[in-house]
Design an enzyme around this catalytic site. Sequence first.
Site, mmCIF file in Angstrom:
data_model
loop_
_atom_site.group_PDB
_atom_site.id
_atom_site.type_symbol
_atom_site.label_atom_id
_atom_site.label_comp_id
_atom_site.label_asym_id
_atom_site.label_seq_id
_atom_site.Cartn_x
_atom_site.Cartn_y
_atom_site.Cartn_z
ATOM 1 N N ASP A 181 0.857 -1.197 0.088
ATOM 2 C CA ASP A 181 -0.075 0.044 -0.108
ATOM 3 C C ASP A 181 1.036 1.303 0.100
ATOM 4 O O ASP A 181 1.831 1.348 0.804
ATOM 5 C CB ASP A 181 -1.002 -0.154 1.279
ATOM 6 C CG ASP A 181 -1.804 1.278 1.448
ATOM 7 O OD1 ASP A 181 -2.965 1.065 0.802
ATOM 8 O OD2 ASP A 181 -1.292 2.202 1.696
ATOM 9 N N TYR A 229 3.246 10.112 -0.192
ATOM 10 C CA TYR A 229 4.167 9.439 0.639
ATOM 11 C C TYR A 229 5.485 9.811 0.076
ATOM 12 O O TYR A 229 6.463 8.933 0.483
ATOM 13 C CB TYR A 229 4.041 7.883 0.885
ATOM 14 C CG TYR A 229 2.753 7.376 1.492
ATOM 15 C CD1 TYR A 229 1.798 8.321 2.079
ATOM 16 C CD2 TYR A 229 2.151 6.248 1.248
ATOM 17 C CE1 TYR A 229 0.754 8.059 2.790
ATOM 18 C CE2 TYR A 229 1.117 5.589 1.813
ATOM 19 C CZ TYR A 229 0.310 6.715 2.637
ATOM 20 O OH TYR A 229 -0.917 6.282 3.107
#
Length: 294
Positions: free
Chosen positions: A48, A53
């Site tokens: 994931d 990010y």
Amino acid sequence: MGTAEKQLRLKLNNGELMPAVATGTALLKEFNTEFILKAIELGYRHFDTAKFYGPSEKILGEAFQEAFKQGLVKREELFITTKIPPSDMNPADIIPTLKSSLSALQLDYVDMYLIHWPLSIRAEATWWQLTPEDYLPLDMPGCWKALEECVELGLTKGIGVSNWSVKNLKSLVSHAKIIPAVNQIERHPGCEQSAIVNYCKEIGTVVTGYAALGAPGYGASPLGTYGTNAVIESPILQEIAAKYGKTSAQVALRWALELGCGVVVKSVNPVWTALTQFLSLMLGAGEQTEFFAV
């Protein structure tokens, strides 16, 4: 990799089977190629990530290519989830953003593409210091239509959402051709979110819980005080764990699985915490290889 085939999988509304446990890649300082290769060796198949990010997608892409080269895994054996950030929540930006993620991941498609948050913000905004001026009008029908086109183009096998309430889901379902396959929300024994889980079951959407152990240790992250030790230190969970010879973390994760939900966990310690203890937990489920969340 005989152990990987025994993992529990969730049946999605698009017919795909999603490994019930995902390795998370958010806000992890020690996250690198070695981390991903070790996770694959241990049997993990669901990763994931998100554009939000930072370098996560790029690192994953490099690790996947190395794993393919070493013969550790084939592309079709992996389930990759990534997400579109609020700064790209414009209908015209969604396909280019997914293509950018695919380039970083060095993949032709992802298995699941999620809307990270149900909002749109300025690209220059700082996520943990948002001001009223940072929020932009959101064309959700137009954005969802663009995600549906991503499926039609073969850029992703499935589409879904993250951090969505019942109200947001009802609004989306009223105009969607493709019902979200997944809703990823914070979920653990201290944050059940039963109303959302029940509505997702009603419409055929699988719930995946992030912060599945309460996100202990996140206090040092840019998110500040987010995260708690209350889950793994829960006297109730510890009592149950002692009775069955498990850990409180294993009990918390099994709780989610028994209710038909997935979990997102991560650890950089290959000897202790989720990377090993949860794999053994999953393999203790017998011969069952899939179950339905609805």
